[in-house]
Design a protein around this motif. Sequence first.
Motif, PDB file in Angstrom:
ATOM      1  N   PHE A 184       0.201   0.927 -14.209  1.00  0.00           N
ATOM      2  CA  PHE A 184       0.797   0.460 -12.944  1.00  0.00           C
ATOM      3  C   PHE A 184      -0.067  -0.628 -12.296  1.00  0.00           C
ATOM      4  CE2 PHE A 184       1.174   0.758  -8.295  1.00  0.00           C
ATOM      5  CZ  PHE A 184       2.542   0.632  -8.130  1.00  0.00           C
ATOM      6  N   ARG A 185       0.578  -1.747 -11.943  1.00  0.00           N
ATOM      7  CA  ARG A 185      -0.127  -2.867 -11.298  1.00  0.00           C
ATOM      8  C   ARG A 185       0.739  -3.406 -10.158  1.00  0.00           C
ATOM      9  NH1 ARG A 185      -2.383  -6.011 -16.698  1.00  0.00           N
ATOM     10  NH2 ARG A 185      -3.113  -4.108 -17.706  1.00  0.00           N
ATOM     11  N   ALA A 186       0.139  -3.566  -8.996  1.00  0.00           N
ATOM     12  CA  ALA A 186       0.934  -4.019  -7.846  1.00  0.00           C
ATOM     13  C   ALA A 186       0.273  -5.201  -7.148  1.00  0.00           C
ATOM     14  CB  ALA A 186       1.104  -2.863  -6.855  1.00  0.00           C
ATOM     15  N   ILE A 187       1.120  -6.074  -6.626  1.00  0.00           N
ATOM     16  CA  ILE A 187       0.645  -7.214  -5.839  1.00  0.00           C
ATOM     17  C   ILE A 187       1.254  -7.123  -4.450  1.00  0.00           C
ATOM     18  CG2 ILE A 187       0.808  -9.730  -5.553  1.00  0.00           C
ATOM     19  CD1 ILE A 187       0.734  -9.998  -8.575  1.00  0.00           C
ATOM     20  N   ARG A 188       0.425  -7.251  -3.433  1.00  0.00           N
ATOM     21  CA  ARG A 188       0.952  -7.309  -2.056  1.00  0.00           C
ATOM     22  C   ARG A 188       1.246  -8.762  -1.716  1.00  0.00           C
ATOM     23  NH1 ARG A 188      -2.937  -3.146   1.137  1.00  0.00           N
ATOM     24  NH2 ARG A 188      -2.130  -1.266   0.149  1.00  0.00           N
ATOM     25  N   PHE A 189       2.530  -9.088  -1.722  1.00  0.00           N
ATOM     26  CA  PHE A 189       2.929 -10.473  -1.475  1.00  0.00           C
ATOM     27  C   PHE A 189       2.976 -10.808   0.005  1.00  0.00           C
ATOM     28  CE2 PHE A 189       4.943 -10.104  -5.733  1.00  0.00           C
ATOM     29  CZ  PHE A 189       4.313 -11.195  -6.314  1.00  0.00           C
ATOM     30  N   PRO A 190       2.598 -12.059   0.331  1.00  0.00           N
ATOM     31  CA  PRO A 190       2.870 -12.563   1.682  1.00  0.00           C
ATOM     32  C   PRO A 190       4.334 -12.995   1.760  1.00  0.00           C
ATOM     33  CG  PRO A 190       1.674 -14.203   0.373  1.00  0.00           C
ATOM     34  CD  PRO A 190       1.899 -13.007  -0.521  1.00  0.00           C
ATOM     35  N   HIS A 255      -8.856  -2.117 -10.024  1.00  0.00           N
ATOM     36  CA  HIS A 255      -7.941  -1.659  -8.975  1.00  0.00           C
ATOM     37  C   HIS A 255      -6.514  -1.714  -9.500  1.00  0.00           C
ATOM     38  CE1 HIS A 255     -11.590  -2.915  -6.921  1.00  0.00           C
ATOM     39  NE2 HIS A 255     -11.280  -2.012  -5.996  1.00  0.00           N
ATOM     40  N   GLN A 256      -5.599  -1.203  -8.693  1.00  0.00           N
ATOM     41  CA  GLN A 256      -4.196  -1.251  -9.108  1.00  0.00           C
ATOM     42  C   GLN A 256      -3.331  -2.019  -8.112  1.00  0.00           C
ATOM     43  OE1 GLN A 256      -4.117   3.172 -10.185  1.00  0.00           O
ATOM     44  NE2 GLN A 256      -2.872   2.263 -11.784  1.00  0.00           N
ATOM     45  N   VAL A 257      -3.888  -2.292  -6.950  1.00  0.00           N
ATOM     46  CA  VAL A 257      -3.125  -2.998  -5.901  1.00  0.00           C
ATOM     47  C   VAL A 257      -3.963  -4.183  -5.427  1.00  0.00           C
ATOM     48  CG1 VAL A 257      -2.118  -2.811  -3.595  1.00  0.00           C
ATOM     49  CG2 VAL A 257      -2.016  -0.863  -5.162  1.00  0.00           C
ATOM     50  N   TYR A 258      -3.357  -5.370  -5.436  1.00  0.00           N
ATOM     51  CA  TYR A 258      -4.101  -6.593  -5.099  1.00  0.00           C
ATOM     52  C   TYR A 258      -3.374  -7.434  -4.050  1.00  0.00           C
ATOM     53  CZ  TYR A 258      -6.656  -5.576  -9.386  1.00  0.00           C
ATOM     54  OH  TYR A 258      -7.421  -4.964 -10.355  1.00  0.00           O
ATOM     55  N   ASN A 259      -4.136  -7.873  -3.044  1.00  0.00           N
ATOM     56  CA  ASN A 259      -3.638  -8.937  -2.155  1.00  0.00           C
ATOM     57  C   ASN A 259      -3.673 -10.250  -2.908  1.00  0.00           C
ATOM     58  OD1 ASN A 259      -3.462  -7.426   0.218  1.00  0.00           O
ATOM     59  ND2 ASN A 259      -5.531  -7.951   0.895  1.00  0.00           N
ATOM     60  N   ILE A 260      -2.723 -11.145  -2.583  1.00  0.00           N
ATOM     61  CA  ILE A 260      -2.896 -12.545  -2.981  1.00  0.00           C
ATOM     62  C   ILE A 260      -2.541 -13.404  -1.775  1.00  0.00           C
ATOM     63  CG2 ILE A 260      -2.518 -12.270  -5.474  1.00  0.00           C
ATOM     64  CD1 ILE A 260       0.327 -13.373  -5.010  1.00  0.00           C
ATOM     65  N   LEU A 306     -10.415  -9.580  -4.386  1.00  0.00           N
ATOM     66  CA  LEU A 306     -10.309  -8.715  -5.574  1.00  0.00           C
ATOM     67  C   LEU A 306      -9.530  -9.416  -6.679  1.00  0.00           C
ATOM     68  CD1 LEU A 306      -9.518  -5.108  -4.235  1.00  0.00           C
ATOM     69  CD2 LEU A 306     -11.712  -6.032  -4.995  1.00  0.00           C
ATOM     70  N   ALA A 307      -8.386  -9.996  -6.322  1.00  0.00           N
ATOM     71  CA  ALA A 307      -7.562 -10.678  -7.336  1.00  0.00           C
ATOM     72  C   ALA A 307      -8.310 -11.880  -7.907  1.00  0.00           C
ATOM     73  CB  ALA A 307      -6.235 -11.123  -6.724  1.00  0.00           C
TER      74      ALA A 307
END
Length: 337
Positions: A184-190, A255-260, A306-307
Amino acid sequence: MTEKLVLVTGACGEIGQALVQGLAKQGGYKIVTADLAPLPDSIKSMSAEHAQGDLVYRIKTFYDYDFDVIFHLAASLSSKAEVASEDAHRINVEGTMQLLMLAAYRSEKYHKSVKFLFPSSIAAYGMASREVKKAAGAVKEDDYNTPHTMYGCNKLYCEKLGMYYSKYFGQKHLDENPPHMLDFRAIRFPGLISAFTLPSGGTSDYGPEMLHAAAQGKPYSCFVREDTKISFMAMPDAIKSLLMLLDVPREKLKHQVYNIAAFALTAGEFRDRAVKAFPGAQITFEPNPRRQGIVDSWPEDVDDTLARTEWGWSPDYDVDKFFDEYFLPEIRKRYGK
Ligand code: SER
């Protein structure tokens, strides 16, 4: 080389259409799409098969497919979710859980980790007040995880569900030889802005709506205050991030959740840019208290260290490049202005 089988849910949405095009351009994938709607012409030829209908009720059909990758994009966005919260919960949470279970089952049964890519959001954050928001600046992934919206709660919880199914499901990690788990890999999108499609049901929509209206010479009444600031990103960068994260070897990811992040802008700065590009654009500000409250609860900016450090993320488009090299040239072609 055999093609990888990839499922893209929410394929008719903004990210969905752009992602299907990105995957097709990259090559090496057989793309199965799913959405409530029929496929638009922009991606029809790129989908090997389209499952039209409600995912929650159709999940059984997907158990017959040997997916290598799942991009689960289907969601009810933040403004819509706030007025139809039960429905949003069903779409955003139950839909995700069903697919996570499927990926977990396939990973274990066929001894391969199905990759599960999940678009999370800046809505996962909740800033207690405008003062807190201003003082916090660019927030890190684990800070302010107190969402104020149904959509934000759904996204944050689904991140946790993803971690649960990929690490702890059945508590099999305690076994001597733990089985394969999904990846599982997640990106927190703006807020995302495309020159080709318009969002619907979101709250960062004022950015793209304002720009598309100005480009068409239509007046636009912005539903947030001029000083409202959040982070935005060009759609090609969002697609780039998903395709990058997909390819990073698991052992490199801590990690599994990343801000970009790409650029953070106030609604007033958007207006100024729009007026400069399209002189005579008529943009006014008439804040809607509920939608204003939602955007006020989102951070001004996010910290994407992190990303950047773990998988080499950096956006191609800062704010100047976004306008000058992506949005304005494309939108002028589109609307002939
Ligand atoms: N753009 C989304 C929305 O406005 C946030 O992820 O709902």
